[in-house]
Design a protein around this motif. Structure first.
Motif, mmCIF file in Angstrom:
data_model
loop_
_atom_site.group_PDB
_atom_site.id
_atom_site.type_symbol
_atom_site.label_atom_id
_atom_site.label_comp_id
_atom_site.label_asym_id
_atom_site.label_seq_id
_atom_site.Cartn_x
_atom_site.Cartn_y
_atom_site.Cartn_z
ATOM 1 N N ILE A 151 36.889 50.128 -0.341
ATOM 2 C CA ILE A 151 38.011 49.574 -1.100
ATOM 3 C C ILE A 151 37.739 49.592 -2.609
ATOM 4 C CG2 ILE A 151 37.223 47.159 -0.986
ATOM 5 C CD1 ILE A 151 40.884 48.285 -0.552
ATOM 6 N N PHE A 152 36.484 49.843 -3.011
ATOM 7 C CA PHE A 152 36.101 49.783 -4.415
ATOM 8 C C PHE A 152 36.268 51.106 -5.164
ATOM 9 C CE2 PHE A 152 34.023 46.169 -2.491
ATOM 10 C CZ PHE A 152 34.305 45.164 -3.400
ATOM 11 N N GLU A 153 36.736 52.149 -4.478
ATOM 12 C CA GLU A 153 36.953 53.430 -5.159
ATOM 13 C C GLU A 153 38.321 53.972 -4.785
ATOM 14 O OE1 GLU A 153 33.715 56.208 -6.584
ATOM 15 O OE2 GLU A 153 34.333 57.118 -4.690
ATOM 16 N N TRP A 154 39.178 54.083 -5.793
ATOM 17 C CA TRP A 154 40.562 54.511 -5.589
ATOM 18 C C TRP A 154 40.795 55.874 -6.216
ATOM 19 C CZ3 TRP A 154 44.914 50.437 -5.743
ATOM 20 C CH2 TRP A 154 44.523 49.261 -5.068
ATOM 21 N N SER A 199 37.006 53.134 -10.240
ATOM 22 C CA SER A 199 35.883 52.498 -9.545
ATOM 23 C C SER A 199 35.782 51.038 -9.970
ATOM 24 C CB SER A 199 34.577 53.224 -9.886
ATOM 25 O OG SER A 199 34.663 54.571 -9.506
ATOM 26 N N PHE A 200 35.816 50.162 -8.981
ATOM 27 C CA PHE A 200 35.818 48.728 -9.235
ATOM 28 C C PHE A 200 34.429 48.148 -9.031
ATOM 29 C CE2 PHE A 200 40.034 49.970 -8.032
ATOM 30 C CZ PHE A 200 40.846 49.271 -8.913
ATOM 31 N N PRO A 201 34.017 47.229 -9.917
ATOM 32 C CA PRO A 201 32.727 46.568 -9.742
ATOM 33 C C PRO A 201 32.815 45.497 -8.651
ATOM 34 C CG PRO A 201 33.840 45.659 -11.640
ATOM 35 C CD PRO A 201 34.715 46.781 -11.120
ATOM 36 N N PRO A 202 31.680 45.096 -8.091
ATOM 37 C CA PRO A 202 31.706 44.061 -7.043
ATOM 38 C C PRO A 202 32.244 42.723 -7.531
ATOM 39 C CG PRO A 202 29.493 45.012 -7.272
ATOM 40 C CD PRO A 202 30.357 45.628 -8.320
ATOM 41 N N ASN A 203 32.198 42.464 -8.848
ATOM 42 C CA ASN A 203 32.707 41.187 -9.370
ATOM 43 C C ASN A 203 34.131 41.307 -9.935
ATOM 44 O OD1 ASN A 203 32.038 42.638 -11.676
ATOM 45 N ND2 ASN A 203 31.278 40.852 -12.765
ATOM 46 N N TYR A 204 34.864 42.369 -9.539
ATOM 47 C CA TYR A 204 36.280 42.482 -9.908
ATOM 48 C C TYR A 204 37.007 41.248 -9.379
ATOM 49 C CZ TYR A 204 41.045 44.316 -9.988
ATOM 50 O OH TYR A 204 42.384 44.495 -10.216
ATOM 51 N N PRO A 205 37.879 40.622 -10.092
ATOM 52 C CA PRO A 205 38.520 40.999 -11.341
ATOM 53 C C PRO A 205 37.850 40.438 -12.598
ATOM 54 C CG PRO A 205 39.669 39.116 -10.480
ATOM 55 C CD PRO A 205 38.538 39.427 -9.515
ATOM 56 N N LEU A 220 46.421 47.016 -3.147
ATOM 57 C CA LEU A 220 46.759 48.295 -2.508
ATOM 58 C C LEU A 220 47.991 48.120 -1.609
ATOM 59 C CD1 LEU A 220 46.113 51.268 -1.989
ATOM 60 C CD2 LEU A 220 44.566 50.527 -0.165
ATOM 61 N N LYS A 221 48.008 47.050 -0.838
ATOM 62 C CA LYS A 221 49.155 46.777 0.035
ATOM 63 C C LYS A 221 50.436 46.613 -0.784
ATOM 64 C CE LYS A 221 50.595 43.494 3.603
ATOM 65 N NZ LYS A 221 50.234 42.238 4.282
ATOM 66 N N ASP A 222 50.350 45.864 -1.896
ATOM 67 C CA ASP A 222 51.515 45.656 -2.765
ATOM 68 C C ASP A 222 52.015 46.980 -3.335
ATOM 69 O OD1 ASP A 222 51.330 42.946 -2.278
ATOM 70 O OD2 ASP A 222 50.494 42.448 -4.256
ATOM 71 N N MET A 271 30.953 37.123 -3.555
ATOM 72 C CA MET A 271 31.781 37.619 -4.644
ATOM 73 C C MET A 271 32.463 38.928 -4.249
ATOM 74 S SD MET A 271 32.546 36.533 -7.617
ATOM 75 C CE MET A 271 32.612 36.740 -9.339
ATOM 76 N N ALA A 272 31.701 39.858 -3.655
ATOM 77 C CA ALA A 272 32.271 41.155 -3.283
ATOM 78 C C ALA A 272 33.397 40.996 -2.274
ATOM 79 C CB ALA A 272 31.190 42.077 -2.743
ATOM 80 N N SER A 273 33.291 39.972 -1.388
ATOM 81 C CA SER A 273 34.358 39.806 -0.405
ATOM 82 C C SER A 273 35.658 39.345 -1.072
ATOM 83 C CB SER A 273 33.942 38.833 0.698
ATOM 84 O OG SER A 273 33.703 37.556 0.167
ATOM 85 N N GLN A 274 35.561 38.511 -2.128
ATOM 86 C CA GLN A 274 36.758 38.106 -2.867
ATOM 87 C C GLN A 274 37.377 39.321 -3.557
ATOM 88 O OE1 GLN A 274 35.238 35.009 -5.425
ATOM 89 N NE2 GLN A 274 35.909 33.398 -4.018
ATOM 90 N N ALA A 275 36.532 40.154 -4.155
ATOM 91 C CA ALA A 275 37.021 41.365 -4.812
ATOM 92 C C ALA A 275 37.674 42.283 -3.791
ATOM 93 C CB ALA A 275 35.875 42.081 -5.523
ATOM 94 N N SER A 276 37.053 42.411 -2.656
ATOM 95 C CA SER A 276 37.576 43.264 -1.588
ATOM 96 C C SER A 276 38.956 42.785 -1.133
ATOM 97 C CB SER A 276 36.592 43.267 -0.417
ATOM 98 O OG SER A 276 37.097 43.991 0.654
ATOM 99 N N LEU A 277 39.104 41.482 -0.935
ATOM 100 C CA LEU A 277 40.396 40.924 -0.511
ATOM 101 C C LEU A 277 41.472 41.145 -1.574
ATOM 102 C CD1 LEU A 277 39.232 37.562 1.131
ATOM 103 C CD2 LEU A 277 40.114 39.614 2.289
ATOM 104 N N LEU A 278 41.115 40.948 -2.831
ATOM 105 C CA LEU A 278 42.074 41.144 -3.913
ATOM 106 C C LEU A 278 42.501 42.612 -3.987
ATOM 107 C CD1 LEU A 278 43.683 40.128 -6.310
ATOM 108 C CD2 LEU A 278 41.641 40.439 -7.723
#
Length: 157
Positions: free
Chosen positions: A34-37, A59-65, A13-15, A1-8
């Motif tokens: 990547i979870f803290e902006w 701060s984004f949770p590991p299950n973002y979005p 960020l790139k966009d 799950m965290a890897s999907q959140a990380s990719l999103l």
């Protein structure tokens, strides 16, 4: 799950880097997390915040979005929808689904379609149009009401 959140989050960020949005900038607090902006919001025109630069941590949770991030101003800010400790209180940052207190519709709360951009634009909107009906900072809400009342009296004079 965290890897999907990380990719999103990497994509968002790139966009944002490729297509910056007026009124704010965003980047990572630490290039390895990547979870803290870090976000800087420019005070919107024609508001008490005009010309100000307000820093916040998102701060984004590991299950973002599937769950919303938390947003906390690190700059001092006096606003009805910001707790005294800096935490932002707006509907789209509340957990998805029905409001247990019955104040918000499920459609006003967090939905996985929200992005960093839509969150920050909602915060900018909050700065322009505070919701003092359900304040996080009662003193600021009372000050906002007094300011609006005095403006109304001035406009009527």
């Amino acid at each position: 799950m965290a890897s999907q959140a990380s990719l999103l989050l990497q994509k968002q960020l790139k966009d944002l880097c490729k297509n910056p949005v007026d009124g704010f900038s965003a980047g990572l607090v630490d290039e390895n997390n990547i979870f803290e902006w870090s976000v800087t919001i420019i005070g919107p025109p024609d508001t008490l915040y005009e010309g100000g630069f307000f820093n916040a941590i998102m701060s984004f949770p590991p299950n973002y979005p599937n769950s919303p991030p938390t947003v906390k101003f690190t700059s001092e800010i006096w606003h009805p929808n910001v707790y005294p400790d800096g935490r932002v209180c707006i509907s789209i940052l509340h957990p998805p689904g029905d409001d247990p207190n019955g104040y918000e519709l499920a459609s006003e709360r967090w939905m996985p379609v929200h992005t960093v951009e839509s969150i920050v634009l909602s915060i900018i909107s909050m700065l322009s149009s505070p919701n003092d009906e359900s304040p996080a900072n009662v003193e600021a809400a009372n000050g906002e009401r007094q300011e609006m009342n005095s403006r109304g009296r001035l406009a009527a004079a």
